[in-house]
Design a protein around this motif. Structure first.
Motif, PDB file in Angstrom:
ATOM      1  N   SER A 113      22.673   5.563 -52.182  1.00 40.88           N
ATOM      2  CA  SER A 113      23.860   6.463 -52.350  1.00 40.88           C
ATOM      3  C   SER A 113      23.966   7.564 -51.493  1.00 40.88           C
ATOM      4  O   SER A 113      24.801   8.226 -50.982  1.00 40.88           O
ATOM      5  N   ALA A 114      22.613   8.368 -51.596  1.00 37.80           N
ATOM      6  CA  ALA A 114      22.362   9.327 -50.570  1.00 37.80           C
ATOM      7  C   ALA A 114      22.416   9.237 -49.062  1.00 37.80           C
ATOM      8  O   ALA A 114      22.801  10.109 -48.417  1.00 37.80           O
ATOM      9  N   GLY A 115      22.221   8.077 -48.583  1.00 38.99           N
ATOM     10  CA  GLY A 115      22.545   7.661 -47.368  1.00 38.99           C
ATOM     11  C   GLY A 115      23.785   7.455 -46.833  1.00 38.99           C
ATOM     12  O   GLY A 115      23.985   7.501 -45.456  1.00 38.99           O
ATOM     13  N   LEU A 116      24.707   7.095 -47.631  1.00 40.97           N
ATOM     14  CA  LEU A 116      25.917   7.022 -47.335  1.00 40.97           C
ATOM     15  C   LEU A 116      26.656   8.377 -46.981  1.00 40.97           C
ATOM     16  O   LEU A 116      26.617   9.316 -47.816  1.00 40.97           O
ATOM     17  N   ARG A 117      27.402   8.390 -45.659  1.00 38.70           N
ATOM     18  CA  ARG A 117      27.883   9.809 -45.272  1.00 38.70           C
ATOM     19  C   ARG A 117      29.455   9.428 -44.597  1.00 38.70           C
ATOM     20  O   ARG A 117      29.467   8.339 -44.016  1.00 38.70           O
ATOM     21  N   PRO A 118      30.413  10.165 -44.829  1.00 35.18           N
ATOM     22  CA  PRO A 118      31.855   9.998 -44.414  1.00 35.18           C
ATOM     23  C   PRO A 118      31.796  10.007 -42.947  1.00 35.18           C
ATOM     24  O   PRO A 118      32.750   9.496 -42.062  1.00 35.18           O
ATOM     25  N   ASN A 119      31.399  11.123 -42.284  1.00 43.75           N
ATOM     26  CA  ASN A 119      31.204  11.437 -40.806  1.00 43.75           C
ATOM     27  C   ASN A 119      30.771  10.307 -40.038  1.00 43.75           C
ATOM     28  O   ASN A 119      31.475   9.906 -38.926  1.00 43.75           O
ATOM     29  N   ASP A 120      29.558   9.705 -40.547  1.00 39.61           N
ATOM     30  CA  ASP A 120      29.131   8.477 -39.711  1.00 39.61           C
ATOM     31  C   ASP A 120      30.181   7.353 -39.602  1.00 39.61           C
ATOM     32  O   ASP A 120      30.330   6.508 -38.854  1.00 39.61           O
ATOM     33  N   ALA A 121      30.913   7.130 -40.851  1.00 38.85           N
ATOM     34  CA  ALA A 121      31.846   5.875 -40.904  1.00 38.85           C
ATOM     35  C   ALA A 121      32.839   6.250 -39.775  1.00 38.85           C
ATOM     36  O   ALA A 121      33.382   5.362 -39.333  1.00 38.85           O
ATOM     37  N   LYS A 122      33.581   7.597 -39.738  1.00 38.51           N
ATOM     38  CA  LYS A 122      34.514   7.876 -38.860  1.00 38.51           C
ATOM     39  C   LYS A 122      34.197   7.636 -37.452  1.00 38.51           C
ATOM     40  O   LYS A 122      34.848   7.417 -36.687  1.00 38.51           O
ATOM     41  N   ASN A 123      32.896   8.245 -37.083  1.00 38.27           N
ATOM     42  CA  ASN A 123      32.471   8.049 -35.770  1.00 38.27           C
ATOM     43  C   ASN A 123      32.534   6.559 -35.445  1.00 38.27           C
ATOM     44  O   ASN A 123      32.741   6.149 -34.258  1.00 38.27           O
ATOM     45  N   ASP A 124      32.021   5.597 -36.425  1.00 42.47           N
ATOM     46  CA  ASP A 124      31.903   3.959 -36.139  1.00 42.47           C
ATOM     47  C   ASP A 124      33.376   3.597 -35.900  1.00 42.47           C
ATOM     48  O   ASP A 124      33.433   2.820 -34.867  1.00 42.47           O
TER      49      ASP A 124
ATOM     50  N   ARG B 132      36.102   5.288 -34.515  1.00 43.73           N
ATOM     51  CA  ARG B 132      36.441   5.718 -33.430  1.00 43.73           C
ATOM     52  C   ARG B 132      35.709   5.036 -32.374  1.00 43.73           C
ATOM     53  O   ARG B 132      36.490   4.723 -31.437  1.00 43.73           O
ATOM     54  N   ARG B 133      34.351   4.805 -32.346  1.00 38.86           N
ATOM     55  CA  ARG B 133      33.653   3.982 -31.257  1.00 38.86           C
ATOM     56  C   ARG B 133      34.409   2.578 -31.131  1.00 38.86           C
ATOM     57  O   ARG B 133      34.602   2.158 -29.919  1.00 38.86           O
ATOM     58  N   ASN B 134      34.800   1.986 -32.302  1.00 38.46           N
ATOM     59  CA  ASN B 134      35.271   0.529 -32.303  1.00 38.46           C
ATOM     60  C   ASN B 134      36.777   0.662 -31.739  1.00 38.46           C
ATOM     61  O   ASN B 134      37.117  -0.353 -30.866  1.00 38.46           O
TER      62      ASN B 134
ATOM     63  N   ASP C 211      39.362  -0.533 -24.511  1.00 37.57           N
ATOM     64  CA  ASP C 211      39.000  -1.052 -23.189  1.00 37.57           C
ATOM     65  C   ASP C 211      39.012  -2.498 -22.862  1.00 37.57           C
ATOM     66  O   ASP C 211      39.446  -2.988 -21.717  1.00 37.57           O
ATOM     67  N   LEU C 212      38.861  -3.214 -24.020  1.00 39.70           N
ATOM     68  CA  LEU C 212      38.960  -4.894 -24.035  1.00 39.70           C
ATOM     69  C   LEU C 212      40.478  -4.819 -23.772  1.00 39.70           C
ATOM     70  O   LEU C 212      40.767  -5.950 -22.716  1.00 39.70           O
ATOM     71  N   SER C 213      41.360  -4.409 -24.159  1.00 41.66           N
ATOM     72  CA  SER C 213      42.928  -4.752 -24.093  1.00 41.66           C
ATOM     73  C   SER C 213      43.459  -4.279 -22.611  1.00 41.66           C
ATOM     74  O   SER C 213      44.211  -5.125 -22.063  1.00 41.66           O
ATOM     75  N   GLU C 214      42.865  -3.297 -22.110  1.00 42.73           N
ATOM     76  CA  GLU C 214      43.392  -2.843 -20.619  1.00 42.73           C
ATOM     77  C   GLU C 214      42.539  -4.108 -19.760  1.00 42.73           C
ATOM     78  O   GLU C 214      43.223  -4.627 -18.613  1.00 42.73           O
TER      79      GLU C 214
END
Length: 565
Positions: free
Chosen positions: A403-414, A416-418, A424-427
């Motif tokens: 539970s301590a290892g789960l962070r909201p900022n990391d999920a948002k970054n993932d 945006r990256r996806n 890129d793939l659609s273009e």
């Protein structure tokens, strides 16, 4: 009214001229009386032809020789008394009277008796019957049944007054007396064959355990005689009755040299009636002598076997010891064991008691065992509770670390990256689709230019025209042109209607040097003439021509249809 034409005192009929006049009936009746009076009793010899037995019982046949044919009839009452059965091809001698049949204007003989003509004819008839029955398999050896060795009841079919029955009975009494059943029959003359056949069938119809016992074997016998005397046993009805019999049959007809049909179908042939009795039963005295001889031999064999057994027993007894001495030794041994048995029993009991005490001393008390097991169970429970607590604590610590290892900022970054990867793939997909459409469009343009190059309109641009009739059907031969008909000419800049006028022969022979037919254009309004003239005079070069692109005969790699062409 009839009259006798041959009676001198009868009134004479009216004459016309020199010849008397008769009616057909008078003449036929007079001829009938004359023939019957002149041939009231005659014997005729001939060969039977066209034999037929009517449903009423009358016989109709014809007697013939090399040169003539005579119709014959045998009425039912006489036919049942004939001694023979008429057949086609049989040569017979008949006795009777001649008569006429006015209804058909024919004459015939009325038969009173019939007999076979000579021994040669009888032998021929016998041979024919023999071949017929042999072809049916009545003479086969596998149909013949064995004769019982010692029958209880013997059935005899013969005459009750002849010497045959006396000879058979005498020989049976001499050899082995048996119970005999006699079925009396005629053995010669009219009706003899039917009686013999009926007797054989009658014996077969008897029940095995009825009031009249069923015979175990049958003897059909008759004394010697000529071929005519023995002919009843050559009749087909007798042969078939014997062949159908389920009781074995011994035939004894005539002497040893006489042969009849019944001899071939019977199960055993005897040369004489006396020989039939000898074949039916064995000699009683011979059997008794044989039994006595066998008894003496059996007694001797038993005595010799008993002597041999006695000698073997004595030899075995000498090899064995004295039974009394052997019993005395065994009795002494028994007494010895009897004295030792009580002491041995006490010793065994003492040893067993000692082993039991030793085993009991090594065993623990049940209460002590229960207490030990209860302590062990308690210790095991404490250890199990400690292990469970330790596992729960470890799982809680792992959960806290996760539970301590789960962070909201990391999920948002993932996320945006996806999203960037998806964009890129659609273009890249859009660019690939546009490139594919461009290649397909260029390939389709190439095929359009190729199709246009094969169009007939390019030929029209070189000064040619297409001719069609009023219905739009293509005219491709000069012979299809007809004078006075309307046609449509299609050229590079349009089409025009015309009517063909001139000589028909000129149209149908274009290869010759004849002038071409005159073409008469249809009348058009005046306003349209300048337009047509302007259209005709306007050169095709005034139109801007598109630059023709050079065709690339080799299809590109992405042009699938081009590669197929």
């Amino acid at each position: 009214m009839t009259q006798d034409l041959f009676d001198p005192y009868a009134p004479q009929p009216q004459q016309s001229g020199n010849l008397p006049e008769f009616s057909v009936s008078d003449l036929s009746n007079a001829l009938k009386r004359t023939v019957e009076d002149a041939f009231s009793f005659v014997r005729v010899r001939g060969e039977i032809s066209g034999f037929k037995r009517a449903s009423s019982g009358h016989l109709y046949l014809a007697l013939k020789d090399d040169n003539a044919v005579l119709d014959a009839v045998c009425w039912r009452g006489v036919a049942s008394k004939l001694g023979i059965s008429p057949e086609d091809g049989m040569e017979v001698i008949v006795t009777g009277r001649l008569t006429t049949f006015p209804g058909r204007s024919k004459y015939q003989i009325v038969i009173d008796s019939m007999e076979v003509a000579g021994e040669g004819a009888l032998l021929k008839l016998l041979e024919d019957r023999k071949k017929k029955l042999a072809a049916e398999g009545l003479f086969d050896a596998d149909r013949k049944r064995p004769i019982p060795f010692l029958p209880e009841v013997i059935g005899i079919v013969t005459s009750p007054t002849g010497a045959v029955i006396r000879d058979i009975m005498h020989r049976l009494r001499e050899r082995f007396p048996r119970r005999v059943l006699l079925w009396p029959v005629l053995v010669q003359g009219k009706g003899a064959a039917e009686q013999v056949a009926h007797a054989v069938r009658g014996f077969n119809e008897l029940l095995p355990y009825g009031d009249i016992p069923r015979p175990d074997v049958l003897i059909v016998a008759r004394g010697g005689g000529s071929l005519e005397d023995l002919w009843s046993f050559n009749e087909e009805i007798v042969a078939r009755a014997v062949a159908e019999s389920t009781i074995p049959v011994i035939s004894a007809v005539g002497h040893e040299t006489d042969t009849t049909l019944i001899d071939f179908v019977s199960d055993l042939r005897a040369p004489t009636p006396t020989g039939a009795a000898e074949k039916a039963v064995p000699v009683r005295l011979d059997l008794l002598a044989q039994v006595n001889d066998d008894g003496q031999r059996l007694i001797g064999a038993v005595r010799r076997s008993a002597g041999d057994k006695r000698m073997g027993l004595e030899s075995a007894a000498r090899a064995l010891g004295d039974p009394r001495r052997m019993l005395e030794d065994r009795a002494q041994s028994l007494d010895n064991w009897s004295d030792r048995l009580p002491r041995a029993t006490q010793s065994v009991l003492q040893q067993a008691r000692a082993r039991l005490n030793e085993t009991a001393s090594r065993l623990a008390s049940p209460r002590e065992q229960l207490s030990e097991k209860r302590n062990r169970l308690g210790n095991a429970g404490l250890k199990l509770q400690a292990v469970i607590d330790r596992q729960v604590q470890q799982q809680k610590s792992r959960l806290d670390r996760a539970s301590a290892g789960l962070r909201p900022n990391d999920a948002k970054n993932d996320i945006r990256r996806n999203n960037r990867q998806i964009q890129d793939l659609s273009e890249r997909l859009k660019r690939a689709m546009q490139n594919t459409l461009v290649r397909e469009r260029e390939g389709l343009a190439r095929y359009d230019r190729l199709l246009e190059s094969f169009s007939y309109r390019n030929v029209l641009k070189r000064g040619f025209a297409v001719v069609r009739d009023a219905d739009g059907k293509l005219i491709d031969h000069a012979a299809m042109l007809a004078m006075g008909q309307h046609y449509r000419l299609e050229m590079q800049d349009g089409s025009a209607d015309m009517q063909l006028a001139g000589d028909t022969s000129a149209v149908n022979s274009p290869a010759t040097g004849t002038p071409a037919p005159q073409v008469e254009k249809p009348s058009q309004p005046a306003a349209s003439a300048p337009q047509a003239e302007a259209a005709a005079t306007s050169p095709a070069a005034e139109k801007p021509k598109k630059p023709r692109r050079k065709k690339d005969p080799t299809p590109k790699e992405d042009d699938r249809q081009g590669s197929l062409l």
